[in-house]
Design a protein around this motif. Structure first.
Motif, short mmCIF file in Angstrom:
data_model
loop_
_atom_site.label_atom_id
_atom_site.label_comp_id
_atom_site.label_asym_id
_atom_site.label_seq_id
_atom_site.Cartn_x
_atom_site.Cartn_y
_atom_site.Cartn_z
N VAL A 1 0.87 -1.17 0.00
CA VAL A 1 0.00 0.00 0.00
C VAL A 1 0.90 1.22 0.00
N GLY A 2 0.83 2.01 -1.06
CA GLY A 2 1.77 3.11 -1.19
C GLY A 2 3.17 2.55 -1.36
N GLU A 3 4.05 2.88 -0.41
CA GLU A 3 5.39 2.29 -0.40
C GLU A 3 5.56 1.27 0.72
N THR A 4 4.52 1.06 1.51
CA THR A 4 4.63 0.20 2.69
C THR A 4 4.30 -1.25 2.35
N ILE A 5 5.19 -2.15 2.74
CA ILE A 5 5.01 -3.58 2.48
C ILE A 5 4.03 -4.14 3.50
N ILE A 6 2.94 -4.72 3.01
CA ILE A 6 1.97 -5.38 3.87
C ILE A 6 2.36 -6.84 4.07
N LYS A 7 2.82 -7.45 2.99
CA LYS A 7 3.22 -8.86 3.05
C LYS A 7 4.25 -9.12 1.96
N MET A 8 5.25 -9.94 2.28
CA MET A 8 6.21 -10.38 1.28
C MET A 8 6.33 -11.89 1.35
N LYS A 9 6.33 -12.53 0.20
CA LYS A 9 6.53 -13.97 0.11
C LYS A 9 7.73 -14.25 -0.78
N ALA A 10 8.70 -14.99 -0.25
CA ALA A 10 9.86 -15.39 -1.04
C ALA A 10 9.64 -16.78 -1.59
N ARG A 11 9.80 -16.94 -2.88
CA ARG A 11 9.71 -18.25 -3.55
C ARG A 11 11.10 -18.61 -4.04
N LEU A 12 11.68 -19.66 -3.45
CA LEU A 12 13.05 -20.05 -3.76
C LEU A 12 13.05 -21.40 -4.47
N TRP A 13 14.16 -22.13 -4.39
CA TRP A 13 14.30 -23.47 -4.98
C TRP A 13 14.15 -23.48 -6.50
N PHE A 14 14.60 -22.43 -7.16
CA PHE A 14 14.59 -22.45 -8.62
C PHE A 14 15.74 -23.29 -9.16
N VAL A 15 16.74 -23.57 -8.32
CA VAL A 15 17.88 -24.39 -8.75
C VAL A 15 18.06 -25.50 -7.72
N HIS A 16 17.14 -26.46 -7.72
CA HIS A 16 17.28 -27.62 -6.84
C HIS A 16 18.32 -28.55 -7.46
N ARG A 17 19.47 -28.67 -6.79
CA ARG A 17 20.64 -29.32 -7.39
C ARG A 17 20.78 -30.79 -7.01
N GLY A 18 19.98 -31.28 -6.07
CA GLY A 18 20.12 -32.66 -5.65
C GLY A 18 21.42 -32.93 -4.92
N ILE A 19 21.88 -31.96 -4.11
CA ILE A 19 23.17 -32.08 -3.43
C ILE A 19 23.21 -33.30 -2.51
#
Length: 512
Positions: free
Chosen positions: A185-203
């Motif tokens: 809202v405006g410049e204020t973050i109400i919620k942030m969601k990080a989506r990771l695992w774009f490079v699942h390497r099978g380590i």
């Protein structure tokens, strides 16, 4: 828990692999006993450090690793599951960390956490086929990806003035992939969601079937800036599994490398924080100082990132840092800190930004710098030491949980790490310590190391021929990424790069 079967670890229930006081126990329990036993451990102030899933061909097995310290206490709950219908009751109502481990194992092994309130994919993105669990022994060849997969179901924030800002996963500059979805809202973050695992390497799968020494090359590359932390955790786990004790001088050499890694990374992060508020001259000085330390690393070990010096049963350095070098680094570092802390704009931008409360840090299960900046006294060097902590070592904490607190924790840790290194080098003469890792036999071991981001945990199982059958890895970033999202609430969008850098989490360490 005395009525349950207990199994001792490598040296027995009251002794660590290197002669330190330690209580290590393992209990085999039924699925029905999981919740009450876990509840009892949480009530005794244990934290859940990992849930390691194992495919034993005839059945699946979960190992719940609980830690508490000081003194160093380790407890494992082992649960056997029906291979055809693997399911366990969820512990998500007891631990947020458990909810993420359960989602991970649901993706990779197909273990259903019954009663999980928000079960959706974590590691495998939507283009992975349904029913394919890549860590199962019978998974087969990698199938074709689903080209028409539905998008990830981000939680939407409603309201007339709410809009979304998608960032990534491809970013400008040299950075690994991660998607950040902001509801604003405006410049204020109400919620942030990080989506990771774009490079699942099978380590973790890469470790399986390897000879113990060859696992080092993988461990050092799990997250490049934590080569010592991850490799040392791996070696400690292997040594515990193989009933191997390293001489105190060798442990001290390892500790020097661990602190050198902490110093160069903290200094780089301090410079990056200053750069993110437009104070580039401080970053330039930090990068010059970091380069000096990387060159010192190369002279100490032969590698700028400190690779190759630590192996199961041994450690070998080319030379030690000298007191003159350490004093020079500290002197230049104090000049950098003075430059940053006397700039009112820098301090104003740091103070109060992206604050993570003590309560939120505890509820999320945060560790490392993230936790200590919010007032939590957690540090594996104190709680689960692999050597007797030097008298100069101190756990560094701040209380406010904001960018400034995370900055100050790093500043104070650099000073303390240089002091610890200086004390250790005074009492060392041998640069090479080697111990025969002995006869091969079935066993498991746990390695816990306070890397520069936080506690790194490796759990290794080896067979009777000296090959790795399973290596489960937990990088501190896995536990701390959710803390960034919580801290960003009510932060303005322009401060996201600064807040993100103050946590300085690893994509590679998370995206195993």
């Amino acid at each position: 828990m005395s009525r349950l079967e207990k199994h001792e670890f490598a040296e027995g229930a009251t002794s660590g692999a290197h002669g330190l006081e330690r209580v290590s126990e393992r209990c085999a329990i039924s699925v029905a006993e999981l919740v009450p036993q876990a509840t009892a451990l949480f009530a005794m102030q244990y934290r859940l450090a990992m849930i390691a899933a194992h495919d034993d061909l005839e059945s699946l097995r979960l190992v719940y690793v609980f830690l508490k310290g000081p003194p160093d206490n380790r407890f494992e709950l082992v649960v056997q599951l029906d291979r055809e219908h693997p399911a366990v009751p969820s512990l998500s109502h007891l631990s947020f960390s458990a909810s993420r481990f359960e989602r991970e194992n649901n993706d990779l092994f197909g273990v259903e956490p019954v009663g999980h309130p928000f079960l959706r994919r974590l590691v495998l993105h939507q283009h992975w086929p349904e029913g394919f669990h890549p860590m199962r022994k019978d998974a087969g060849e990698m199938p074709a990806m689903c080209l028409d997969a539905s998008p990830f179901p981000f939680v939407e924030v409603g309201g007339r003035e709410v809009y979304e800002i998608p960032v990534g996963p491809v970013h400008a500059g040299v950075i690994e992939p991660g998607h950040f979805r902001f509801s604003v809202v405006g410049e204020t973050i109400i919620k942030m969601k990080a989506r990771l695992w774009f490079v699942h390497r099978g380590i973790e799968r890469l470790f399986e079937g390897r000879e113990l020494q060859s696992g080092v090359e993988i461990a050092e590359r799990i997250s490049g800036d934590s080569a010592v932390g991850h490799n040392l955790a791996y070696c400690l786990a292997v040594e515990e599994a193989g009933r191997v004790a390293i001489a105190p001088e060798g442990l001290a050499l390892r500790a020097i490398l661990l602190e050198l890694e902490r110093v160069y990374n903290h200094i780089a992060n301090i410079g990056d924080l200053c750069n993110d508020v437009g104070f580039g001259i401080a970053q330039s000085r930090a990068l010059v100082l970091r380069e000096r330390i990387l060159r010192l690393n190369a002279e100490v070990t032969g590698h700028r990132l400190l690779r190759g010096a630590i192996r199961p049963g041994s450690v070998e350095l080319l030379r030690l840092p000298t007191p003159i070098e350490l004093d020079s680094i500290l002197n230049d570092f104090e000049g950098l800190v003075d430059l940053a802390t006397t700039n009112s704009v820098v301090m104003d931008r740091f103070r109060g930004t992206a604050a993570l409360s003590r309560e939120d840090a505890m509820g999320i299960g945060a560790i490392g710098v993230t936790a200590r900046a919010s007032g939590l006294v957690v540090d594996a060097r104190r709680d689960h030491p692999f050597m007797e902590p030097d008298d100069s070592f101190r756990v560094i904490c701040e209380e406010t949980g904001d960018v400034l607190a995370r900055f100050l924790v790093r500043v104070r840790e650099v000073r303390n790490s240089l002091e610890v290194i200086g004390t250790l080098v005074e009492n060392l003469s041998d640069l090479k310590i080697s111990t025969d890792i002995g006869p091969r036999r079935n066993g498991s071991g746990l390695g816990i190391v306070e890397g520069w981001r936080g506690s790194i945990v490796h759990r290794v199982e080896i067979d009777g021929y000296g090959f790795i059958t399973r290596c489960k890895i937990v990088d501190p970033s896995f536990l701390n990424w959710p803390a960034l999202a919580v801290a960003l609430k009510d932060t303005i969008v322009p401060d996201f790069p600064l807040a993100n850098k103050s946590f300085n989490l690893s994509y590679a360490g998370n995206d195993l």
